[in-house]
Design an enzyme around this catalytic site. Structure first.
Site, PDB file in Angstrom:
ATOM      1  N   GLY A 123      35.746  57.498  47.897  1.00  0.00           N
ATOM      2  CA  GLY A 123      36.522  59.208  48.073  1.00  0.00           C
ATOM      3  C   GLY A 123      36.480  59.587  48.894  1.00  0.00           C
ATOM      4  N   GLY A 124      36.363  60.188  50.018  1.00  0.00           N
ATOM      5  CA  GLY A 124      36.451  60.791  50.898  1.00  0.00           C
ATOM      6  C   GLY A 124      37.466  59.498  52.272  1.00  0.00           C
ATOM      7  N   GLU A 177      30.188  62.808  39.528  1.00  0.00           N
ATOM      8  CA  GLU A 177      30.136  64.279  38.691  1.00  0.00           C
ATOM      9  C   GLU A 177      30.740  64.947  37.710  1.00  0.00           C
ATOM     10  OE1 GLU A 177      32.824  63.668  41.963  1.00  0.00           O
ATOM     11  OE2 GLU A 177      32.020  63.891  43.658  1.00  0.00           O
ATOM     12  N   GLY A 201      29.124  60.649  49.349  1.00  0.00           N
ATOM     13  CA  GLY A 201      29.856  62.522  50.046  1.00  0.00           C
ATOM     14  C   GLY A 201      28.989  62.526  51.344  1.00  0.00           C
ATOM     15  N   GLU A 206      27.224  53.745  42.151  1.00  0.00           N
ATOM     16  CA  GLU A 206      27.494  54.497  43.402  1.00  0.00           C
ATOM     17  C   GLU A 206      26.235  55.149  42.574  1.00  0.00           C
ATOM     18  OE1 GLU A 206      32.002  55.650  43.582  1.00  0.00           O
ATOM     19  OE2 GLU A 206      31.653  56.577  42.061  1.00  0.00           O
ATOM     20  N   HIS A 218      32.030  59.195  36.124  1.00  0.00           N
ATOM     21  CA  HIS A 218      31.361  59.248  37.844  1.00  0.00           C
ATOM     22  C   HIS A 218      30.317  60.354  38.031  1.00  0.00           C
ATOM     23  CE1 HIS A 218      31.263  60.602  41.236  1.00  0.00           C
ATOM     24  NE2 HIS A 218      32.637  60.020  41.490  1.00  0.00           N
ATOM     25  N   SER A 252      29.594  56.418  50.237  1.00  0.00           N
ATOM     26  CA  SER A 252      30.348  56.575  51.493  1.00  0.00           C
ATOM     27  C   SER A 252      30.829  55.229  51.995  1.00  0.00           C
ATOM     28  CB  SER A 252      29.000  57.146  52.505  1.00  0.00           C
ATOM     29  OG  SER A 252      28.664  58.539  51.780  1.00  0.00           O
ATOM     30  N   ASN A 258      39.603  56.876  45.042  1.00  0.00           N
ATOM     31  CA  ASN A 258      39.347  58.097  44.232  1.00  0.00           C
ATOM     32  C   ASN A 258      39.540  59.399  44.915  1.00  0.00           C
ATOM     33  OD1 ASN A 258      38.151  60.279  42.260  1.00  0.00           O
ATOM     34  ND2 ASN A 258      36.340  59.246  42.416  1.00  0.00           N
ATOM     35  N   TRP A 259      40.405  60.336  44.285  1.00  0.00           N
ATOM     36  CA  TRP A 259      41.059  61.224  45.322  1.00  0.00           C
ATOM     37  C   TRP A 259      40.468  63.013  44.766  1.00  0.00           C
ATOM     38  CZ3 TRP A 259      47.545  61.731  46.560  1.00  0.00           C
ATOM     39  CH2 TRP A 259      47.603  60.676  47.682  1.00  0.00           C
ATOM     40  N   LYS A 260      39.313  62.926  43.814  1.00  0.00           N
ATOM     41  CA  LYS A 260      38.646  63.515  43.012  1.00  0.00           C
ATOM     42  C   LYS A 260      39.778  65.137  42.744  1.00  0.00           C
ATOM     43  CE  LYS A 260      34.618  61.995  44.953  1.00  0.00           C
ATOM     44  NZ  LYS A 260      33.303  61.631  45.255  1.00  0.00           N
TER      45      LYS A 260
HETATM   46  P1  PGA Z   1      32.117  59.428  48.742  1.00  0.00           P
HETATM   47  O1  PGA Z   1      32.960  59.345  47.224  1.00  0.00           O
HETATM   48  O2  PGA Z   1      33.026  57.870  48.993  1.00  0.00           O
HETATM   49  O3  PGA Z   1      33.618  60.339  49.420  1.00  0.00           O
HETATM   50  O4  PGA Z   1      30.771  59.298  49.065  1.00  0.00           O
HETATM   51  C1  PGA Z   1      32.789  57.821  46.327  1.00  0.00           C
HETATM   52  C2  PGA Z   1      33.135  58.212  44.910  1.00  0.00           C
HETATM   53  O5  PGA Z   1      31.800  59.104  44.433  1.00  0.00           O
HETATM   54  O6  PGA Z   1      33.778  57.609  44.523  1.00  0.00           O
END
Ligand code: PGA
Length: 252
Positions: free
Chosen positions: A230-231, A95, A170, A164, A93, A209, A10-12
């Site tokens: 994500g990251g 966010e 993150g 999640e 998600h 994470s 997930n590149w956000k």
């Molecule tokens: P993260 O994000 O791997 O950077 O913790 C995961 C996500 O929000 O899907």
């Protein structure tokens, strides 16, 4: 749906055309792991280009609107994602839930719209730190699953659920493998309650994470069918290490 481990990046809100180089590297390296289903969810602006640049991996959106079209400035509809070359979309998600006020009901409507457009869908759920500290994690997540997953007949075959924990996204903090396994078992029980036997087909991904260093342990936990990353999905090196950790060949 396939029962291969599913590893989704997930590149956000990250990435311009320059990041297509990483996507191409991820795609090439994914060819070495045929027993892992790999996908990327870039920003909307890169879906079409990314889809044209890759052969081995899926491409998806990070959200969609519940309606097919209309006066919704700034939004993207599921049929538009499909038209741009997406295979799937993420919905719900944390966010989006926290920054855009998305409720379970809205997430469910988005998921149903995605399925109707011919996409597969990843529905995200997860508790906050305060909810975990209050001993409410399983109750909260169970309620989110109950109210957010699509109910159409073909839903279980085309749905993944991503667990999640909000406090793990993150932050570099991850739950214990025991806590992940317990939550995934609880989600599985809820899916079977909703869909009957078909609920056993739904892959349940862990996200929050996930890194090369913890991937093998997290992916080895009971009922963990993949990872939402994500990251660590922004670089081919770190993402492919996670794909490698998910490969059954690697674990033998
Ligand atoms: P993260 O994000 O791997 O950077 O913790 C995961 C996500 O929000 O899907």
């Amino acid at each position: 749906m396939s029962n291969l481990p599913y590893v989704v990046g997930n590149w956000k809100m990250n990435g311009t055309r320059a990041l297509l180089t990483e996507a191409r590297s991820i795609d090439r390296a994914s060819g070495r792991y045929p027993k892992v289903q790999v996908a990327l969810a870039p920003p909307f602006t890169l879906i079409h280009r990314l889809q044209e640049a890759v052969q081995n991996i899926g491409v998806g959106g990070q959200d969609c609107h519940a309606e097919e079209s209309g006066a919704f400035t700034g939004d993207i509809a599921a049929p538009m994602l499909k038209d741009a070359g997406a295979d799937f979309t993420i919905v719900g998600h944390s966010e989006r839930r926290s920054m855009h006020g998305e409720t379970d009901e809205m997430v469910k409507a988005k998921a149903e719209s995605a399925l109707a457009a011919g996409l597969t869908v990843i529905v995200c759920v997860g508790e906050t730190e305060a909810e975990r500290d209050a001993g409410q994690a399983e109750t909260v997540v169970s309620g989110q699953v109950e109210n957010s997953v699509p109910r159409s007949e073909d839903a279980p075959a085309r749905l993944s659920v991503a667990y999640e924990p909000v406090w793990a996204i993150g932050t570099g903090r991850v739950p214990s493998v025991g806590d992940v396994a317990a939550m995934h078992r609880s989600i599985r029980a809820k899916l079977v309650e909703i869909y009957g036997d078909a609920g056993t087909e739904v892959r349940i991904l862990y996200g929050g994470s996930v890194k090369a260093e913890n991937a093998a342990e997290l992916l080895g936990a009971s009922e963990v069918g993949g990872a939402l990353v994500g990251g660590a999905s922004l670089s081919a090196e770190s993402f492919i290490a996670i794909v490698g950790a998910a490969s059954p060949d690697q674990q033998e």
